[in-house]
Design an enzyme around this catalytic site. Structure first.
Site, PDB file in Angstrom:
ATOM      1  N   LYS A  32     -12.623  -0.912  -3.740  1.00  0.00           N
ATOM      2  CA  LYS A  32     -12.978  -2.054  -4.388  1.00  0.00           C
ATOM      3  C   LYS A  32     -12.045  -3.208  -3.491  1.00  0.00           C
ATOM      4  CE  LYS A  32     -10.253  -4.972  -6.635  1.00  0.00           C
ATOM      5  NZ  LYS A  32     -10.742  -6.252  -6.287  1.00  0.00           N
ATOM      6  N   PRO A  33     -12.789  -4.092  -2.690  1.00  0.00           N
ATOM      7  CA  PRO A  33     -11.914  -4.989  -1.701  1.00  0.00           C
ATOM      8  C   PRO A  33     -11.311  -6.170  -2.508  1.00  0.00           C
ATOM      9  CG  PRO A  33     -14.345  -5.334  -1.549  1.00  0.00           C
ATOM     10  CD  PRO A  33     -14.124  -4.110  -2.620  1.00  0.00           C
ATOM     11  N   ALA A  34     -10.454  -6.829  -1.981  1.00  0.00           N
ATOM     12  CA  ALA A  34      -9.997  -8.033  -2.538  1.00  0.00           C
ATOM     13  C   ALA A  34     -11.141  -9.015  -2.598  1.00  0.00           C
ATOM     14  CB  ALA A  34      -8.758  -8.411  -1.583  1.00  0.00           C
ATOM     15  N   GLU A  73       0.663   1.664  -0.727  1.00  0.00           N
ATOM     16  CA  GLU A  73       1.159   0.819   0.291  1.00  0.00           C
ATOM     17  C   GLU A  73       1.649  -0.412  -0.261  1.00  0.00           C
ATOM     18  OE1 GLU A  73       1.586   1.862   3.519  1.00  0.00           O
ATOM     19  OE2 GLU A  73       0.652   3.996   3.409  1.00  0.00           O
ATOM     20  N   LEU A  74       2.699  -0.624  -0.441  1.00  0.00           N
ATOM     21  CA  LEU A  74       3.217  -2.172  -1.299  1.00  0.00           C
ATOM     22  C   LEU A  74       3.839  -3.068  -0.283  1.00  0.00           C
ATOM     23  CD1 LEU A  74       4.106  -0.126  -4.399  1.00  0.00           C
ATOM     24  CD2 LEU A  74       1.954  -0.832  -3.680  1.00  0.00           C
ATOM     25  N   CYS A 117       2.356  -7.405   5.567  1.00  0.00           N
ATOM     26  CA  CYS A 117       3.412  -6.741   4.986  1.00  0.00           C
ATOM     27  C   CYS A 117       4.203  -6.040   5.926  1.00  0.00           C
ATOM     28  CB  CYS A 117       2.760  -5.472   4.154  1.00  0.00           C
ATOM     29  SG  CYS A 117       1.996  -4.151   5.224  1.00  0.00           S
ATOM     30  N   GLU A 119       8.972 -11.779  -0.185  1.00  0.00           N
ATOM     31  CA  GLU A 119       7.923 -11.682   0.876  1.00  0.00           C
ATOM     32  C   GLU A 119       7.441 -12.970   1.131  1.00  0.00           C
ATOM     33  OE1 GLU A 119       5.005  -8.927  -0.346  1.00  0.00           O
ATOM     34  OE2 GLU A 119       5.086  -8.242   1.572  1.00  0.00           O
TER      35      GLU A 119
HETATM   36  P1  NAP Z   1      -2.552  -7.947  -4.527  1.00  0.00           P
HETATM   37  O1  NAP Z   1      -2.548  -9.117  -5.318  1.00  0.00           O
HETATM   38  O2  NAP Z   1      -1.623  -6.789  -5.220  1.00  0.00           O
HETATM   39  O3  NAP Z   1      -4.074  -7.592  -4.521  1.00  0.00           O
HETATM   40  C1  NAP Z   1      -4.468  -6.433  -3.849  1.00  0.00           C
HETATM   41  C2  NAP Z   1      -5.730  -5.756  -4.521  1.00  0.00           C
HETATM   42  O4  NAP Z   1      -5.223  -5.470  -5.892  1.00  0.00           O
HETATM   43  C3  NAP Z   1      -6.698  -6.792  -4.615  1.00  0.00           C
HETATM   44  O5  NAP Z   1      -8.132  -5.988  -4.503  1.00  0.00           O
HETATM   45  C4  NAP Z   1      -6.709  -7.191  -6.051  1.00  0.00           C
HETATM   46  O6  NAP Z   1      -8.018  -7.698  -6.532  1.00  0.00           O
HETATM   47  C5  NAP Z   1      -6.342  -5.867  -6.726  1.00  0.00           C
HETATM   48  N1  NAP Z   1      -5.681  -6.144  -8.292  1.00  0.00           N
HETATM   49  C6  NAP Z   1      -4.985  -7.128  -8.567  1.00  0.00           C
HETATM   50  N2  NAP Z   1      -4.596  -6.874  -9.672  1.00  0.00           N
HETATM   51  C7  NAP Z   1      -5.289  -5.980 -10.168  1.00  0.00           C
HETATM   52  C8  NAP Z   1      -5.489  -5.011 -11.391  1.00  0.00           C
HETATM   53  N3  NAP Z   1      -4.752  -5.560 -12.581  1.00  0.00           N
HETATM   54  N4  NAP Z   1      -6.192  -3.928 -11.224  1.00  0.00           N
HETATM   55  C9  NAP Z   1      -6.798  -3.647 -10.329  1.00  0.00           C
HETATM   56  N5  NAP Z   1      -6.638  -3.878  -9.012  1.00  0.00           N
HETATM   57  C10 NAP Z   1      -6.057  -5.362  -8.930  1.00  0.00           C
HETATM   58  O7  NAP Z   1      -1.961  -8.076  -3.300  1.00  0.00           O
HETATM   59  P2  NAP Z   1      -2.395  -9.309  -2.241  1.00  0.00           P
HETATM   60  O8  NAP Z   1      -2.074 -10.373  -2.488  1.00  0.00           O
HETATM   61  O9  NAP Z   1      -4.235  -8.951  -1.963  1.00  0.00           O
HETATM   62  O10 NAP Z   1      -2.008  -8.720  -0.697  1.00  0.00           O
HETATM   63  C11 NAP Z   1      -0.845  -9.155  -0.156  1.00  0.00           C
HETATM   64  C12 NAP Z   1       0.068  -7.714  -0.839  1.00  0.00           C
HETATM   65  O11 NAP Z   1      -0.232  -6.274  -0.015  1.00  0.00           O
HETATM   66  C13 NAP Z   1       1.593  -8.359  -0.206  1.00  0.00           C
HETATM   67  O12 NAP Z   1       2.558  -7.932  -1.288  1.00  0.00           O
HETATM   68  C14 NAP Z   1       1.595  -7.100   1.207  1.00  0.00           C
HETATM   69  O13 NAP Z   1       2.899  -6.732   1.265  1.00  0.00           O
HETATM   70  C15 NAP Z   1       0.829  -6.096   0.770  1.00  0.00           C
HETATM   71  N6  NAP Z   1       0.346  -5.168   1.825  1.00  0.00           N
HETATM   72  C16 NAP Z   1       0.997  -3.799   2.001  1.00  0.00           C
HETATM   73  C17 NAP Z   1       0.514  -3.287   2.875  1.00  0.00           C
HETATM   74  C18 NAP Z   1       1.133  -1.816   3.165  1.00  0.00           C
HETATM   75  O14 NAP Z   1       0.545  -1.158   4.091  1.00  0.00           O
HETATM   76  N7  NAP Z   1       2.241  -1.625   2.662  1.00  0.00           N
HETATM   77  C19 NAP Z   1      -0.534  -3.807   3.975  1.00  0.00           C
HETATM   78  C20 NAP Z   1      -1.103  -5.066   3.494  1.00  0.00           C
HETATM   79  C21 NAP Z   1      -0.573  -5.858   2.323  1.00  0.00           C
HETATM   80  P3  NAP Z   1      -8.564  -9.181  -6.511  1.00  0.00           P
HETATM   81  O15 NAP Z   1      -8.546  -9.544  -5.310  1.00  0.00           O
HETATM   82  O16 NAP Z   1      -9.620  -8.859  -7.320  1.00  0.00           O
HETATM   83  O17 NAP Z   1      -7.358  -9.902  -7.246  1.00  0.00           O
END
Ligand code: NAP
Length: 505
Positions: free
Chosen positions: A201-203, A276-277, A310, A407
């Site tokens: 499931k992509p963003a 991976e958060l 991240c 962040e």
């Molecule tokens: P996010 O808001 O956590 O969303 C990530 C994914 O989770 C999206 O596909 C989103 O879907 C989904 N999601 C959100 N709420 C959900 C729920 N209740 N149930 C199931 N899926 C859900 O993060 P983001 O804003 O896209 O990305 C930025 C974050 O990712 C930052 O905190 C960054 O540090 C972290 N990150 C970590 C790494 C690593 O390797 N550690 C790498 C890259 C990014 P929707 O798009 O449909 O909302």
């Protein structure tokens, strides 16, 4: 984390996707449907979600909003596909993965255009991400051939012991918008290489890069149901992927906040998990460092993807004896960076993902300056787009300011002064996060001391770029667990089976 803004995500009751105006050589790559069982499916309800270009707000296209039942069907296909796939040799699986990578390489230009359109990052970075994404496919295609079991010395005369490494089974993943291709291939490639199937499931802000990978998998000859890409409301799709008992492994990349929630959802069916958060990377510059190298490394770490990674440097600690000199040098270079439309090949910093991300950056800057930080340069909305921010440098930042524990996820450099090594290690570790950290020094003894004491999964010394398919990427503390890339990344998709054999006559 930037929450989706209302303007960037709309649902409409129409099954007829609007025509995209993107200039692609191969228009078939822009799929406005889900990739299920090697077929392109829209939702039965006809509900679609708009995907907009963050730079100018134009519509890139629409993707289906699947129902729970439709996602469950994908799990059924995945289960069937996995059983057959696990029986193939690692050599067969590698061949197919390499074919996929060949097609990705051939379509690199179009894939990069789609990525920049939906995500906003500069086209040169999108091209780089396609190579980076592909490097995981190539690496794991080969690594799958090196999954060894074990035989153990027996402790009883009649018994022999064997350890088998087997695919964990049906896998599911949820990925973020900031690396729309690479965050997918670094999960899919190891899973497939060792005999698992995968549902992604992509963003919602960046689904087209993912769906194009599905189209190329189809062209490469992937069997039905092996890789599936599903889109829709995150709680609906994510709800199934974290609760269906047929899914054995769940891999998530995204914010810590969402990760916590999904871990709890996975607990019910006791899934194997990788998380991976988020991060809050310290970037430490000691007074013996090569300042020019530190400047270059910091720009690479801080301003990649407009500060939305991240592993972006989030807190820059510069030893007080060299701080003023460093800030002057750094400012000169930062002011050369070109801000604007990611589609222009000279752009260094593109648009932020949405209005919420812009508001968050502006409020962090205001909070810091209100509390005494000095805005050295930038921090203004650029004339080209309401989502482009000019690269900012803030000096004299301290831990009372919100950006110290948040962040930033924007092109904002926050500089903190420090005096001693012990002090800076204590301050660098004073966070719930533990993903990446960086330090610059040429002192050998200090290198070991600092590297061993920093509580992070990844340490970069005298470099601002640490991501590669050959090394284990992942965090400690609330940055998650599990590793992606390298031989360690393969383990995430394997189970260990112990087999005791009685050999007595
Ligand atoms: P996010 O808001 O956590 O969303 C990530 C994914 O989770 C999206 O596909 C989103 O879907 C989904 N999601 C959100 N709420 C959900 C729920 N209740 N149930 C199931 N899926 C859900 O993060 P983001 O804003 O896209 O990305 C930025 C974050 O990712 C930052 O905190 C960054 O540090 C972290 N990150 C970590 C790494 C690593 O390797 N550690 C790498 C890259 C990014 P929707 O798009 O449909 O909302």
């Amino acid at each position: 984390m930037a929450k989706s803004s209302k303007t960037s995500k709309k649902t409409a009751k129409t099954a007829k996707p609007k025509k995209s105006t993107l200039k692609l050589k191969n228009k078939a790559l822009l799929k406005q449907a889900c990739f299920i069982n090697n077929d392109w499916k829209t939702a039965k309800t006809g509900e679609m979600i708009d995907v907009v270009n963050p730079f100018d707000g134009s519509l890139v296209g629409q993707v289906p909003s699947l129902s729970k039942a439709e996602v469950k069907k994908a799990v059924t296909h995945s289960q069937k596909a996995q059983k057959d796939w696990a029986k193939k040799t690692a050599f067969h699986r590698a061949e197919l993965l390499h074919k996929w990578a060949d097609l990705i390489e051939q379509n690199k230009q179009d894939l990069a255009i789609m990525m920049t359109a939906e995500q906003g990052k500069p086209i040169k970075e999108s091209l780089g991400e396609i190579d980076y994404a592909n490097s995981y496919i190539r690496f794991f295609a080969e690594e799958g051939k090196r999954v060894y079991g074990d035989t153990l010395p027996n402790d009883k005369d009649d018994l022999r012991y064997v350890v088998l490494k087997q695919p964990v089974g049906v896998c599911a993943s949820v990925t973020p918008w900031n690396f729309p291709s690479a965050m997918i291939t670094r999960k899919v490639a190891p899973a497939l290489a060792v005999g698992c199937s995968m549902i992604v499931k992509p963003a919602t802000q960046t689904p087209f890069s993912a769906l194009a990978l599905g189209e190329l998998a189809l062209q490469a000859g992937f069997p039905k149901g092996l890789l599936q890409i599903v889109t829709g409301k995150s709680d609906v799709v994510g709800g199934v992927l974290t609760s269906d008992e047929r899914i054995a492994k769940f891999s998530f990349t995204g914010s810590t906040e969402v990760g916590r929630k999904l871990m709890a959802q996975c607990a019910e069916t006791v899934k194997k998990m990788s998380m991976e958060l988020g991060g809050n990377a310290p970037f430490i510059i000691f007074d013996d460092a090569d300042l020019q190298k530190a400047c270059d490394g910091l720009i690479a770490s801080k301003y990649r993807n407009a500060g939305q990674t991240c592993v972006c440097a989030n807190r820059i600690y510069v030893q007080n004896s060299i701080k003023d000199k460093f800030v002057k040098l750094y400012q000169k270079q930062v002011e050369q960076l070109k801000v604007g439309n990611g589609m222009n090949k000279n752009t260094d910093i593109g648009a932020l993902i949405n209005q919420d991300a812009m508001k968050k950056a502006q409020s962090l800057i205001k909070d810091a300056t209100d509390k005494g930080a000095k805005l050295v340069t930038g921090g203004k909305v650029h004339s080209s787009s309401k989502l482009c921010l000019t690269p900012a440098i803030l000096d004299n930042v301290d831990e009372s300011m919100a950006m110290a524990s948040t962040e930033i996820f924007a092109p904002v450099t926050a500089i903190y002064g420090f005096d001693t090594e012990d002090e800076v290690i204590q301050r660098a570790n004073d966070t719930i996060f533990g993903l990446a950290c960086y330090f610059y020094t040429n002192d050998l003894q200090r290198s070991w001391r600092v590297s061993e004491q920093l509580e992070y999964g990844i340490v970069g010394q005298n470099t601002g770029l640490i991501s590669t398919a050959v090394a284990p990427f992942g965090g400690v503390k609330q940055s998650g667990f599990g590793r992606e890339g390298s031989k360690y990344g393969v383990e995430e998709y394997l189970t260990t089976k112990y087999w005791a054999i009685n050999v007595a006559d």
